[in-house]
Scaffold this motif. Structure first.
Motif, PDB file in Angstrom:
ATOM      1  N   UNK A  42       0.835  -1.196   0.000  1.00  0.00           N
ATOM      2  CA  UNK A  42       0.000   0.000   0.000  1.00  0.00           C
ATOM      3  C   UNK A  42       0.874   1.252   0.000  1.00  0.00           C
ATOM      4  N   UNK A  43       0.617   2.147  -0.906  1.00  0.00           N
ATOM      5  CA  UNK A  43       1.296   3.436  -0.898  1.00  0.00           C
ATOM      6  C   UNK A  43       0.702   4.306   0.207  1.00  0.00           C
ATOM      7  N   UNK A  44       1.565   5.013   0.903  1.00  0.00           N
ATOM      8  CA  UNK A  44       1.120   5.863   2.002  1.00  0.00           C
ATOM      9  C   UNK A  44       0.043   6.833   1.545  1.00  0.00           C
ATOM     10  N   UNK A  45       0.240   7.439   0.358  1.00  0.00           N
ATOM     11  CA  UNK A  45      -0.720   8.445  -0.109  1.00  0.00           C
ATOM     12  C   UNK A  45      -2.091   7.846  -0.402  1.00  0.00           C
ATOM     13  N   UNK A  46      -2.170   6.517  -0.565  1.00  0.00           N
ATOM     14  CA  UNK A  46      -3.455   5.876  -0.829  1.00  0.00           C
ATOM     15  C   UNK A  46      -4.231   5.539   0.430  1.00  0.00           C
ATOM     16  N   UNK A  47      -3.533   5.225   1.528  1.00  0.00           N
ATOM     17  CA  UNK A  47      -4.240   4.722   2.707  1.00  0.00           C
ATOM     18  C   UNK A  47      -4.011   5.546   3.969  1.00  0.00           C
ATOM     19  N   UNK A  48      -3.155   6.553   3.927  1.00  0.00           N
ATOM     20  CA  UNK A  48      -2.858   7.294   5.156  1.00  0.00           C
ATOM     21  C   UNK A  48      -2.813   8.793   4.916  1.00  0.00           C
ATOM     22  N   UNK A  49      -3.674   9.278   4.027  1.00  0.00           N
ATOM     23  CA  UNK A  49      -3.807  10.713   3.790  1.00  0.00           C
ATOM     24  C   UNK A  49      -5.283  11.057   3.614  1.00  0.00           C
ATOM     25  N   UNK A  50      -5.672  12.297   3.897  1.00  0.00           N
ATOM     26  CA  UNK A  50      -7.056  12.696   3.640  1.00  0.00           C
ATOM     27  C   UNK A  50      -7.424  12.561   2.170  1.00  0.00           C
ATOM     28  N   UNK A  51      -6.458  12.835   1.276  1.00  0.00           N
ATOM     29  CA  UNK A  51      -6.730  12.730  -0.164  1.00  0.00           C
ATOM     30  C   UNK A  51      -7.032  11.288  -0.563  1.00  0.00           C
ATOM     31  N   UNK A  52      -6.279  10.339   0.023  1.00  0.00           N
ATOM     32  CA  UNK A  52      -6.544   8.942  -0.254  1.00  0.00           C
ATOM     33  C   UNK A  52      -7.934   8.523   0.197  1.00  0.00           C
TER      34      UNK A  52
ATOM     35  N   UNK B 100      -7.433   8.472  13.572  1.00  0.00           N
ATOM     36  CA  UNK B 100      -5.973   8.522  13.511  1.00  0.00           C
ATOM     37  C   UNK B 100      -5.557   9.782  12.765  1.00  0.00           C
ATOM     38  N   UNK B 101      -4.353  10.240  13.043  1.00  0.00           N
ATOM     39  CA  UNK B 101      -3.803  11.405  12.360  1.00  0.00           C
ATOM     40  C   UNK B 101      -3.076  10.928  11.109  1.00  0.00           C
ATOM     41  N   UNK B 102      -3.558  11.350   9.964  1.00  0.00           N
ATOM     42  CA  UNK B 102      -2.949  10.965   8.699  1.00  0.00           C
ATOM     43  C   UNK B 102      -1.872  11.964   8.297  1.00  0.00           C
ATOM     44  N   UNK B 103      -1.007  11.554   7.375  1.00  0.00           N
ATOM     45  CA  UNK B 103       0.012  12.455   6.847  1.00  0.00           C
ATOM     46  C   UNK B 103      -0.670  13.692   6.246  1.00  0.00           C
ATOM     47  N   UNK B 104      -0.143  14.861   6.600  1.00  0.00           N
ATOM     48  CA  UNK B 104      -0.721  16.100   6.116  1.00  0.00           C
ATOM     49  C   UNK B 104      -1.754  16.703   7.042  1.00  0.00           C
ATOM     50  N   UNK B 105      -2.112  16.006   8.119  1.00  0.00           N
ATOM     51  CA  UNK B 105      -3.083  16.527   9.080  1.00  0.00           C
ATOM     52  C   UNK B 105      -2.370  17.077  10.317  1.00  0.00           C
TER      53      UNK B 105
END
Length: 241
Positions: free
Chosen positions: A34-44, A147-152
């Motif tokens: 899993x790419x981080x940007x797909x599963x751990x960002x608000x955009x994902x 949870x706090x995602x990358x970019x939050x």
């Protein structure tokens, strides 16, 4: 100095890895495909909420299967012995609490809680099961992992900084001190307060002034807590040799 010395613990993924929870940097396990940007960002989450929910449902089941290890238990035991212990953790699992620790601040949220996708104050415990598409908060919006995602932003960062400022001893365990803004917590430690880092790579990771203890969390933390219990609470405020 407070009458009862205050031990503040800053824990990261290394302590939970010894309980079988894969770290973000692991080469296998849940993160591997899993790419981080797909599963751990608000955009994902906006692009594919179903994929994100399924990913965290699998992580949640992994957490439920895991058990506290010797490091979690040693910190809880120190508190039960009468020491004042506050834990700041980057981990989203509940292993510190299940070991018996009472004062735990989760910088990056808690996976066993859902929250509204429009109002972070609306939180819902998940004693079992996961989150599905169509599970809504009381305002009618989709639930998401708490949870706090990358970019939050990290909403409890100021509270964590205040704890570090109060510390009579700071114990850092299982973190590379590379994740921001959590890595900045050491900047809030008073210069005369001793600090130790427990990690297999502690000598390479320790900033100036931090005592390295090159050991796994399961080895190093119990050794330290046994020493402190033998020597008493004042050992926390003496610079280790």
């Amino acid at each position: 100095m407070t009458q009862t010395p205050h031990l503040v613990v800053f824990s990261g993924s290394g302590i939970s890895a010894e309980s079988g929870i894969e770290t973000f940097r692991a080469s296998d396990g849940l993160w591997a495909n899993h790419a981080v940007e797909d599963v751990a960002t608000p955009e994902g989450f906006r692009r594919d909420p179903g994929r994100v929910l399924e990913f965290y449902n699998r992580r949640r089941e992994q957490v439920r299967r895991a058990r506290p290890n010797a490091a979690h238990k040693a910190l809880a035991g120190l508190e039960q012995a009468g020491f004042r212990v506050s834990i700041i953790t980057q981990n989203i699992d509940d292993l510190h609490e299940r070991a018996g620790s009472k004062s735990v601040l989760h910088l990056h949220g808690e996976i066993l809680t859902a929250r509204s996708s429009v109002d972070a104050r609306m939180r819902y415990p998940l004693p079992r099961g996961g989150i599905a598409l169509g599970d809504l908060c009381d305002m009618g919006s989709q639930l998401r992992p708490d949870v706090v995602w990358f970019g939050e932003p990290v909403p409890l960062f100021d509270e964590a900084c205040a704890l570090v400022e109060e510390a009579d001893f700071l114990l850092v365990v299982g973190t590379s001190l590379a994740v921001m803004p959590a890595a900045l917590l050491l900047d809030y430690l008073n210069v005369e307060v001793p600090c130790a880092l427990v990690d297999p790579n502690a000598r390479a990771l320790s900033p100036p002034g931090v005592q390295p203890l090159s050991a796994t969390a399961g080895e190093g933390v119990p050794a330290l807590t046994r020493q402190w219990q033998r020597e008493g609470q004042l050992a926390l405020v003496r610079e280790a040799g």
